[in-house]
Design a protein around this motif. Structure first.
Motif, PDB file in Angstrom:
ATOM      1  N   ILE A  90     -17.301   2.891  12.415  1.00 22.13           N
ATOM      2  CA  ILE A  90     -17.826   3.983  11.595  1.00 22.13           C
ATOM      3  C   ILE A  90     -19.224   4.303  12.078  1.00 22.13           C
ATOM      4  O   ILE A  90     -20.056   3.404  12.216  1.00 22.13           O
ATOM      5  CB  ILE A  90     -17.869   3.580  10.113  1.00 22.13           C
ATOM      6  N   PHE A  91     -19.483   5.568  12.392  1.00 26.24           N
ATOM      7  CA  PHE A  91     -20.844   5.925  12.771  1.00 26.24           C
ATOM      8  C   PHE A  91     -21.364   7.037  11.881  1.00 26.24           C
ATOM      9  O   PHE A  91     -20.591   7.767  11.267  1.00 26.24           O
ATOM     10  CB  PHE A  91     -20.944   6.289  14.251  1.00 26.24           C
ATOM     11  N   ALA A  92     -22.709   7.130  11.796  1.00 19.67           N
ATOM     12  CA  ALA A  92     -23.340   8.150  10.956  1.00 19.67           C
ATOM     13  C   ALA A  92     -23.650   9.363  11.811  1.00 19.67           C
ATOM     14  O   ALA A  92     -24.010   9.241  12.978  1.00 19.67           O
ATOM     15  CB  ALA A  92     -24.617   7.600  10.349  1.00 19.67           C
ATOM     16  N   LEU A  93     -23.479  10.542  11.222  1.00 17.65           N
ATOM     17  CA  LEU A  93     -23.723  11.783  11.953  1.00 17.65           C
ATOM     18  C   LEU A  93     -24.644  12.659  11.119  1.00 17.65           C
ATOM     19  O   LEU A  93     -24.321  12.995   9.989  1.00 17.65           O
ATOM     20  CB  LEU A  93     -22.392  12.491  12.199  1.00 17.65           C
ATOM     21  N   GLN A  94     -25.810  12.990  11.681  1.00 18.97           N
ATOM     22  CA  GLN A  94     -26.742  13.866  10.963  1.00 18.97           C
ATOM     23  C   GLN A  94     -26.261  15.308  11.090  1.00 18.97           C
ATOM     24  O   GLN A  94     -25.807  15.711  12.152  1.00 18.97           O
ATOM     25  CB  GLN A  94     -28.143  13.768  11.570  1.00 18.97           C
ATOM     26  N   THR A  95     -26.364  16.068  10.015  1.00 19.66           N
ATOM     27  CA  THR A  95     -25.975  17.473  10.099  1.00 19.66           C
ATOM     28  C   THR A  95     -27.088  18.371   9.576  1.00 19.66           C
ATOM     29  O   THR A  95     -27.859  17.973   8.712  1.00 19.66           O
ATOM     30  CB  THR A  95     -24.676  17.732   9.323  1.00 19.66           C
ATOM     31  N   ASP A  96     -27.174  19.575  10.138  1.00 17.19           N
ATOM     32  CA  ASP A  96     -28.201  20.531   9.719  1.00 17.19           C
ATOM     33  C   ASP A  96     -27.678  21.509   8.676  1.00 17.19           C
ATOM     34  O   ASP A  96     -28.442  22.300   8.137  1.00 17.19           O
ATOM     35  CB  ASP A  96     -28.688  21.349  10.924  1.00 17.19           C
ATOM     36  N   LEU A  97     -26.366  21.454   8.408  1.00 20.49           N
ATOM     37  CA  LEU A  97     -25.793  22.421   7.474  1.00 20.49           C
ATOM     38  C   LEU A  97     -26.226  22.070   6.057  1.00 20.49           C
ATOM     39  O   LEU A  97     -26.405  20.902   5.721  1.00 20.49           O
ATOM     40  CB  LEU A  97     -24.270  22.405   7.576  1.00 20.49           C
ATOM     41  N   THR A  98     -26.404  23.096   5.222  1.00 19.76           N
ATOM     42  CA  THR A  98     -26.929  22.848   3.883  1.00 19.76           C
ATOM     43  C   THR A  98     -25.946  23.213   2.776  1.00 19.76           C
ATOM     44  O   THR A  98     -25.842  22.492   1.792  1.00 19.76           O
ATOM     45  CB  THR A  98     -28.217  23.659   3.672  1.00 19.76           C
ATOM     46  N   LYS A  99     -25.223  24.338   2.923  1.00 16.67           N
ATOM     47  CA  LYS A  99     -24.375  24.763   1.819  1.00 16.67           C
ATOM     48  C   LYS A  99     -23.116  23.905   1.730  1.00 16.67           C
ATOM     49  O   LYS A  99     -22.661  23.344   2.729  1.00 16.67           O
ATOM     50  CB  LYS A  99     -23.978  26.225   2.013  1.00 16.67           C
ATOM     51  N   ASP A 100     -22.548  23.835   0.519  1.00 23.48           N
ATOM     52  CA  ASP A 100     -21.395  22.965   0.293  1.00 23.48           C
ATOM     53  C   ASP A 100     -20.186  23.389   1.124  1.00 23.48           C
ATOM     54  O   ASP A 100     -19.518  22.555   1.725  1.00 23.48           O
ATOM     55  CB  ASP A 100     -21.013  22.977  -1.190  1.00 23.48           C
ATOM     56  N   TRP A 101     -19.907  24.702   1.153  1.00 20.59           N
ATOM     57  CA  TRP A 101     -18.693  25.130   1.861  1.00 20.59           C
ATOM     58  C   TRP A 101     -18.830  24.891   3.347  1.00 20.59           C
ATOM     59  O   TRP A 101     -17.838  24.575   4.016  1.00 20.59           O
ATOM     60  CB  TRP A 101     -18.375  26.593   1.562  1.00 20.59           C
ATOM     61  N   GLN A 102     -20.072  24.969   3.878  1.00 18.37           N
ATOM     62  CA  GLN A 102     -20.244  24.687   5.303  1.00 18.37           C
ATOM     63  C   GLN A 102     -19.930  23.234   5.604  1.00 18.37           C
ATOM     64  O   GLN A 102     -19.261  22.920   6.595  1.00 18.37           O
ATOM     65  CB  GLN A 102     -21.680  24.978   5.715  1.00 18.37           C
ATOM     66  N   ILE A 103     -20.382  22.331   4.712  1.00 21.86           N
ATOM     67  CA  ILE A 103     -20.148  20.908   4.966  1.00 21.86           C
ATOM     68  C   ILE A 103     -18.669  20.582   4.831  1.00 21.86           C
ATOM     69  O   ILE A 103     -18.107  19.808   5.611  1.00 21.86           O
ATOM     70  CB  ILE A 103     -21.022  20.064   4.027  1.00 21.86           C
ATOM     71  N   THR A 104     -17.994  21.212   3.854  1.00 24.62           N
ATOM     72  CA  THR A 104     -16.555  21.003   3.712  1.00 24.62           C
ATOM     73  C   THR A 104     -15.821  21.436   4.974  1.00 24.62           C
ATOM     74  O   THR A 104     -14.953  20.724   5.500  1.00 24.62           O
ATOM     75  CB  THR A 104     -16.018  21.824   2.527  1.00 24.62           C
ATOM     76  N   LEU A 105     -16.211  22.617   5.479  1.00 18.27           N
ATOM     77  CA  LEU A 105     -15.564  23.138   6.684  1.00 18.27           C
ATOM     78  C   LEU A 105     -15.820  22.215   7.863  1.00 18.27           C
ATOM     79  O   LEU A 105     -14.897  21.893   8.625  1.00 18.27           O
ATOM     80  CB  LEU A 105     -16.128  24.526   6.970  1.00 18.27           C
ATOM     81  N   LEU A 106     -17.086  21.756   7.997  1.00 21.07           N
ATOM     82  CA  LEU A 106     -17.412  20.876   9.118  1.00 21.07           C
ATOM     83  C   LEU A 106     -16.621  19.590   9.022  1.00 21.07           C
ATOM     84  O   LEU A 106     -16.095  19.100  10.020  1.00 21.07           O
ATOM     85  CB  LEU A 106     -18.906  20.572   9.134  1.00 21.07           C
ATOM     86  N   SER A 107     -16.479  19.024   7.797  1.00 11.75           N
ATOM     87  CA  SER A 107     -15.782  17.743   7.728  1.00 11.75           C
ATOM     88  C   SER A 107     -14.288  17.925   7.953  1.00 11.75           C
ATOM     89  O   SER A 107     -13.664  17.049   8.545  1.00 11.75           O
ATOM     90  CB  SER A 107     -16.072  17.023   6.422  1.00 11.75           C
ATOM     91  N   SER A 108     -13.707  19.066   7.544  1.00  9.81           N
ATOM     92  CA  SER A 108     -12.280  19.189   7.909  1.00  9.81           C
ATOM     93  C   SER A 108     -12.120  19.441   9.391  1.00  9.81           C
ATOM     94  O   SER A 108     -11.129  19.008   9.972  1.00  9.81           O
ATOM     95  CB  SER A 108     -11.525  20.245   7.108  1.00  9.81           C
ATOM     96  N   LEU A 109     -13.090  20.112  10.027  1.00 11.04           N
ATOM     97  CA  LEU A 109     -13.013  20.278  11.482  1.00 11.04           C
ATOM     98  C   LEU A 109     -13.109  18.931  12.179  1.00 11.04           C
ATOM     99  O   LEU A 109     -12.366  18.650  13.124  1.00 11.04           O
ATOM    100  CB  LEU A 109     -14.163  21.156  11.949  1.00 11.04           C
ATOM    101  N   ILE A 110     -14.040  18.069  11.700  1.00 10.56           N
ATOM    102  CA  ILE A 110     -14.186  16.749  12.322  1.00 10.56           C
ATOM    103  C   ILE A 110     -12.910  15.942  12.129  1.00 10.56           C
ATOM    104  O   ILE A 110     -12.459  15.240  13.031  1.00 10.56           O
ATOM    105  CB  ILE A 110     -15.395  16.018  11.728  1.00 10.56           C
ATOM    106  N   THR A 111     -12.297  16.059  10.949  1.00 11.63           N
ATOM    107  CA  THR A 111     -11.069  15.308  10.704  1.00 11.63           C
ATOM    108  C   THR A 111      -9.968  15.744  11.654  1.00 11.63           C
ATOM    109  O   THR A 111      -9.145  14.933  12.062  1.00 11.63           O
ATOM    110  CB  THR A 111     -10.635  15.502   9.242  1.00 11.63           C
ATOM    111  N   LEU A 112      -9.973  17.021  12.043  1.00 11.60           N
ATOM    112  CA  LEU A 112      -8.939  17.470  12.975  1.00 11.60           C
ATOM    113  C   LEU A 112      -9.331  17.280  14.430  1.00 11.60           C
ATOM    114  O   LEU A 112      -8.551  17.594  15.317  1.00 11.60           O
ATOM    115  CB  LEU A 112      -8.619  18.941  12.733  1.00 11.60           C
ATOM    116  N   THR A 113     -10.537  16.765  14.702  1.00 17.48           N
ATOM    117  CA  THR A 113     -10.939  16.508  16.090  1.00 17.48           C
ATOM    118  C   THR A 113     -10.241  15.257  16.596  1.00 17.48           C
ATOM    119  O   THR A 113      -9.961  14.376  15.812  1.00 17.48           O
ATOM    120  CB  THR A 113     -12.460  16.269  16.151  1.00 17.48           C
TER     121      THR A 113
END
Lengths: 158, 118
Positions: A90-113
């Motif tokens: 498990i590693f930590a990843l810093q993100t610059d995104l602030t809004k909730d929907w952006q973070i949701t989108l980013l995490s589903s994208l990461i899950t599909l990576t």
């Protein structure tokens, strides 16, 4: 952006009323002319001309589909390999995104990576904790992929 | 034209079935919850999506029936399955399921420890 689309629909209706033609074809014609008008007057709006955002959204959808196919190829390779020699972590990843929907989108994208799955988001929404299938080689590569994902998501919201 | 469509239908349904089979193998073979979840949440998603796409193409080309529910099903599956994978993983981690012994790093543990001390 929503305001520009609404204005475009109003302009299309204006076109229909001027032409006295109430069929889908004249709606589409009016919509295209309205698009032209909005493009000409684009510097009077606060946000960008909205077709850029629509285009960015299509690009993001394409990225989603491509990552889904790539991650499946990676999974098939790992599962069908005769020896289980990956090293998960498990590693930590810093993100610059602030809004909730952006973070949701980013995490589903990461899950599909390929080879990554989001486990938790920290309290202040600044760090994502990602479980990686094979942490040795992937980490640099994945962080570079994330730069492109974050850019694509910011492109939609700008 | 029909040959191409036939080939596409066969390809999508066969590929989907094989992907689902491989997802099952992964669930049986992989060592812990988290790696199993990788296989289940990714391969099964694409597998079911391509089976649905093949079914849609079949009914559209042979019966002339445009079934929009299949398209909706594909979109819903695509939106919800990564999130369900994330939730299962998170529930497993928070209820203390151990990682595989050969796991290398665990940044989340340090973070949670720090959170407890404060």
């Amino acid at each position: 952006m929503a305001f520009q689309i609404l204005l475009n629909i109003v302009l299309a209706f204006l076109w229909m009323f001027i032409k006295v033609g109430f069929d889908p074809i004249s709606f589409i014609k009016g919509y295209l002319f309205g698009l032209l008008v909005i493009f000409v007057f684009r510097r009077f709006f606060n946000s960008r001309f909205y077709l850029y955002r629509v285009w960015a959204f299509f690009k993001l959808t394409f990225i989603f589909l491509r990552e889904l196919v790539m991650s499946n190829i990676a999974i098939v390779k790992i599962v069908l390999k005769p020896k289980l020699d990956m090293s998960p972590g498990i590693f930590a990843l810093q993100t610059d995104l602030t809004k909730d929907w952006q973070i949701t989108l980013l995490s589903s994208l990461i899950t599909l990576t390929p080879g990554t799955l989001v486990i938790d988001v920290s309290e202040d929404n600044r760090t994502l904790f990602v479980h990686a299938m094979d942490i040795r080689e992937v980490e640099d590569e994945i962080s570079s992929i994330k730069q492109t994902f974050e850019r694509a998501i910011l492109e939609v919201s700008r | 034209m029909t040959v191409i469509v036939n080939f596409l239908i066969g390809f999508f349904i066969l590929a989907g079935a094989i992907l689902c089979l491989i997802a099952t193998f992964g669930v049986i073979r992989l060592p812990d919850v988290y790696t199993r979840n990788h296989a289940a949440s990714k391969a099964a998603t694409l597998g079911v999506m391509s089976i649905l796409l093949g079914t849609f193409l079949y009914f559209y080309s042979f019966e002339g029936h445009f079934n929009s529910r299949l398209i909706l099903g594909i979109v819903f599956l695509f939106m919800t399955s990564p999130i369900s994978g994330h939730l299962i993983n998170r529930a497993a981690y928070n209820s203390g399921v151990k990682l595989w012994d050969r796991s290398v790093r665990d940044d989340l543990k340090e973070y949670q420890k720090k959170l407890h001390e404060e």
